[in-house]
Design an enzyme around this catalytic site. Structure first.
Site, PDB file in Angstrom:
ATOM      1  N   THR A  20       0.842  -1.195   0.000  1.00 31.10           N
ATOM      2  CA  THR A  20       0.000   0.000   0.000  1.00 31.10           C
ATOM      3  C   THR A  20       0.876   1.245   0.000  1.00 31.10           C
ATOM      4  O   THR A  20       1.959   1.259   0.593  1.00 31.10           O
ATOM      5  CB  THR A  20      -0.954   0.024   1.210  1.00 31.10           C
ATOM      6  OG1 THR A  20      -0.216   0.239   2.415  1.00 31.10           O
ATOM      7  CG2 THR A  20      -1.735  -1.291   1.310  1.00 31.10           C
ATOM      8  N   GLY A  21       0.401   2.286  -0.669  1.00 27.71           N
ATOM      9  CA  GLY A  21       1.196   3.501  -0.773  1.00 27.71           C
ATOM     10  C   GLY A  21       2.503   3.262  -1.493  1.00 27.71           C
ATOM     11  O   GLY A  21       3.541   3.819  -1.129  1.00 27.71           O
ATOM     12  N   ALA A  39       9.004 -11.097  -7.624  1.00 29.19           N
ATOM     13  CA  ALA A  39       7.596 -11.127  -7.237  1.00 29.19           C
ATOM     14  C   ALA A  39       6.730 -10.351  -8.222  1.00 29.19           C
ATOM     15  O   ALA A  39       7.190  -9.415  -8.885  1.00 29.19           O
ATOM     16  CB  ALA A  39       7.419 -10.540  -5.834  1.00 29.19           C
ATOM     17  N   LYS A  40       5.481 -10.744  -8.304  1.00 27.78           N
ATOM     18  CA  LYS A  40       4.477  -9.919  -8.960  1.00 27.78           C
ATOM     19  C   LYS A  40       3.902  -9.025  -7.880  1.00 27.78           C
ATOM     20  O   LYS A  40       3.415  -9.519  -6.854  1.00 27.78           O
ATOM     21  CB  LYS A  40       3.365 -10.769  -9.568  1.00 27.78           C
ATOM     22  CG  LYS A  40       2.273  -9.939 -10.253  1.00 27.78           C
ATOM     23  CD  LYS A  40       1.200 -10.833 -10.867  1.00 27.78           C
ATOM     24  CE  LYS A  40       0.126 -10.004 -11.577  1.00 27.78           C
ATOM     25  NZ  LYS A  40      -0.935 -10.869 -12.169  1.00 27.78           N
ATOM     26  N   TYR A 197      -1.301  10.980  15.427  1.00 27.81           N
ATOM     27  CA  TYR A 197      -0.440  10.117  14.614  1.00 27.81           C
ATOM     28  C   TYR A 197       0.141   8.995  15.467  1.00 27.81           C
ATOM     29  O   TYR A 197       0.169   7.820  15.056  1.00 27.81           O
ATOM     30  CB  TYR A 197       0.683  10.955  13.996  1.00 27.81           C
ATOM     31  CG  TYR A 197       1.646  10.168  13.144  1.00 27.81           C
ATOM     32  CD1 TYR A 197       1.206   9.467  12.019  1.00 27.81           C
ATOM     33  CD2 TYR A 197       3.005  10.111  13.463  1.00 27.81           C
ATOM     34  CE1 TYR A 197       2.097   8.742  11.236  1.00 27.81           C
ATOM     35  CE2 TYR A 197       3.896   9.394  12.682  1.00 27.81           C
ATOM     36  CZ  TYR A 197       3.440   8.706  11.574  1.00 27.81           C
ATOM     37  OH  TYR A 197       4.311   7.980  10.811  1.00 27.81           O
ATOM     38  N   SER A 200      -2.299   6.219  16.046  1.00 31.76           N
ATOM     39  CA  SER A 200      -2.463   5.330  14.896  1.00 31.76           C
ATOM     40  C   SER A 200      -1.304   4.349  14.788  1.00 31.76           C
ATOM     41  O   SER A 200      -1.473   3.197  14.370  1.00 31.76           O
ATOM     42  CB  SER A 200      -2.609   6.141  13.602  1.00 31.76           C
ATOM     43  OG  SER A 200      -1.372   6.687  13.165  1.00 31.76           O
ATOM     44  N   LYS A 201      -0.097   4.784  15.170  1.00 30.28           N
ATOM     45  CA  LYS A 201       1.058   3.896  15.102  1.00 30.28           C
ATOM     46  C   LYS A 201       1.025   2.844  16.218  1.00 30.28           C
ATOM     47  O   LYS A 201       1.512   1.724  16.034  1.00 30.28           O
ATOM     48  CB  LYS A 201       2.354   4.711  15.162  1.00 30.28           C
ATOM     49  CG  LYS A 201       2.553   5.654  13.974  1.00 30.28           C
ATOM     50  CD  LYS A 201       2.835   4.909  12.676  1.00 30.28           C
ATOM     51  CE  LYS A 201       1.680   4.743  11.755  1.00 30.28           C
ATOM     52  NZ  LYS A 201       2.040   4.030  10.500  1.00 30.28           N
TER      53      LYS A 201
END
Length: 332
Positions: A20-21, A39-40, A197, A200-201
């Site tokens: 992601t990101g 890898a794909k 923040y 969230s971490k």
């Protein structure tokens, strides 16, 4: 250069990964290294044009990947729980296995706001949407892990700043989630931004531990690991340094000269996602929190709380289910 920055993934031929990101910062380098080693990789991001440019750069820097579909765009909008679930459902239509999932995308400190789901946006984007994304993929992750010679891993990028989260996390109900974690005067100041923040971490660490429990209860050998990449001078971090205070230019100078590059910052996540050493010591690394050198570290007291792990998982399941049910009821 540390031992971690010298780490090179083993052959990943036949592996299917999601990052992601992945179109910029550390995520770009994670995608690039996974693809370069066979890898794909699904580059999960919101902007197709930004992803296309990043994929073109990866292919230009390694012509062996050009035209082979080694890196594929997956539309992922983490601003809504439904957007996260839709992306996972799309992946399930495209692939029959999932070997590596790296939760790298994140919002950093910024003014208080809410998503259209009615959740404080830092926690929504950094935890609740990834939770919904992973929960949708969980049966596939488990089934993949039980295939011969499999090595399924889910890596969640956290931060040492988790230790600055309010005691107990304040994320077990929607009302707690939507607290500013600061006084009215400092809601959008440095303290409020970083408190949200940090929360969230902390949630990232607890999520990684909770996911490991889900794997274990399903008798799956899959691993869930949280990593602290250390101070990394990504574009997001540098922009953030310039916006928070009057001393922004000084902060930008210090971070730019003292922090790791995005490539070096990606090393811990790559190590956690691919190192054979971790698979050989799987029992040791289950639900672990790794420091920037790939060593097992202890998070703060809340990050070690089994009660908080269970409570956050239950609350996340309840809150995301509520949101998805509301979304379905409002659909034409």
């Amino acid at each position: 250069m540390t031992a971690m920055t010298k780490f090179k993934p083993p052959s990943l031929k036949g592996k299917v990964a999601i990052v992601t990101g992945g179109n910029r910062g550390m995520g770009f380098h994670i995608v690039q290294q996974l693809a370069n080693h066979g890898a794909k990789v699904y580059m999960a991001s919101r902007s197709e044009s930004a992803a296309a440019a990043a994929i073109s750069q990866i292919e230009a820097e390694n012509p062996e990947l050009d035209g082979k579909g080694s890196v594929v765009f997956l539309h992922l909008d983490l601003s809504t729980v439904a957007g996260a679930q839709n992306a996972a459902e799309r992946f399930l239509q495209l692939e029959s296995k999932a070997d590596i999932l790296v939760h790298n995308a994140a919002l950093m400190s910024h003014p208080y706001g809410k998503t259209t789901d009615g959740l404080e946006d830092t926690l929504a984007v950094n935890h609740f949407a990834p939770f919904a994304f992973t929960r949708t993929l969980l049966p596939l992750l488990i089934s993949t892990s039980k295939q011969p010679s499999s090595d399924v891993r889910v890596i969640t990028v956290s931060s040492a700043i988790h230790a600055r989260a309010p005691p107990g996390g304040r994320f077990l109900s929607i009302s707690e989630v939507n607290e500013t974690l600061a006084s009215a005067q400092s809601t959008d100041g440095l303290f409020g931004r970083y408190a949200r923040y940090a929360r969230s971490k902390l949630a990232n660490i607890l999520f990684a531990k909770g996911l490991q429990k889900e794997f274990d209860s399903a008798s799956s050998p899959a691993l869930s690991i949280a990593v602290n990449p250390g101070g990394v001078a990504t574009e997001t971090v540098m922009n953030n340094m310039g916006s928070v205070t009057l001393i922004g230019p000084v902060l930008r100078f210090l971070v730019g000269n003292l922090a790791s590059s995005p490539l070096d910052g990606a090393a811990a996540a790559l190590y956690a996602a691919t190192s054979p050493d971790i698979r050989h010591q799987a029992a040791k690394f289950k639900g672990a929190y790794l420091d920037p050198h790939g060593k097992i570290s202890q998070p703060n007291k809340d990050g070690q709380s089994e009660e908080l792990v269970a409570n956050l998982w239950a609350a996340s399941d309840d809150i995301t289910t509520q949101i998805l049910s509301r979304h379905l009821s409002q659909s034409p």
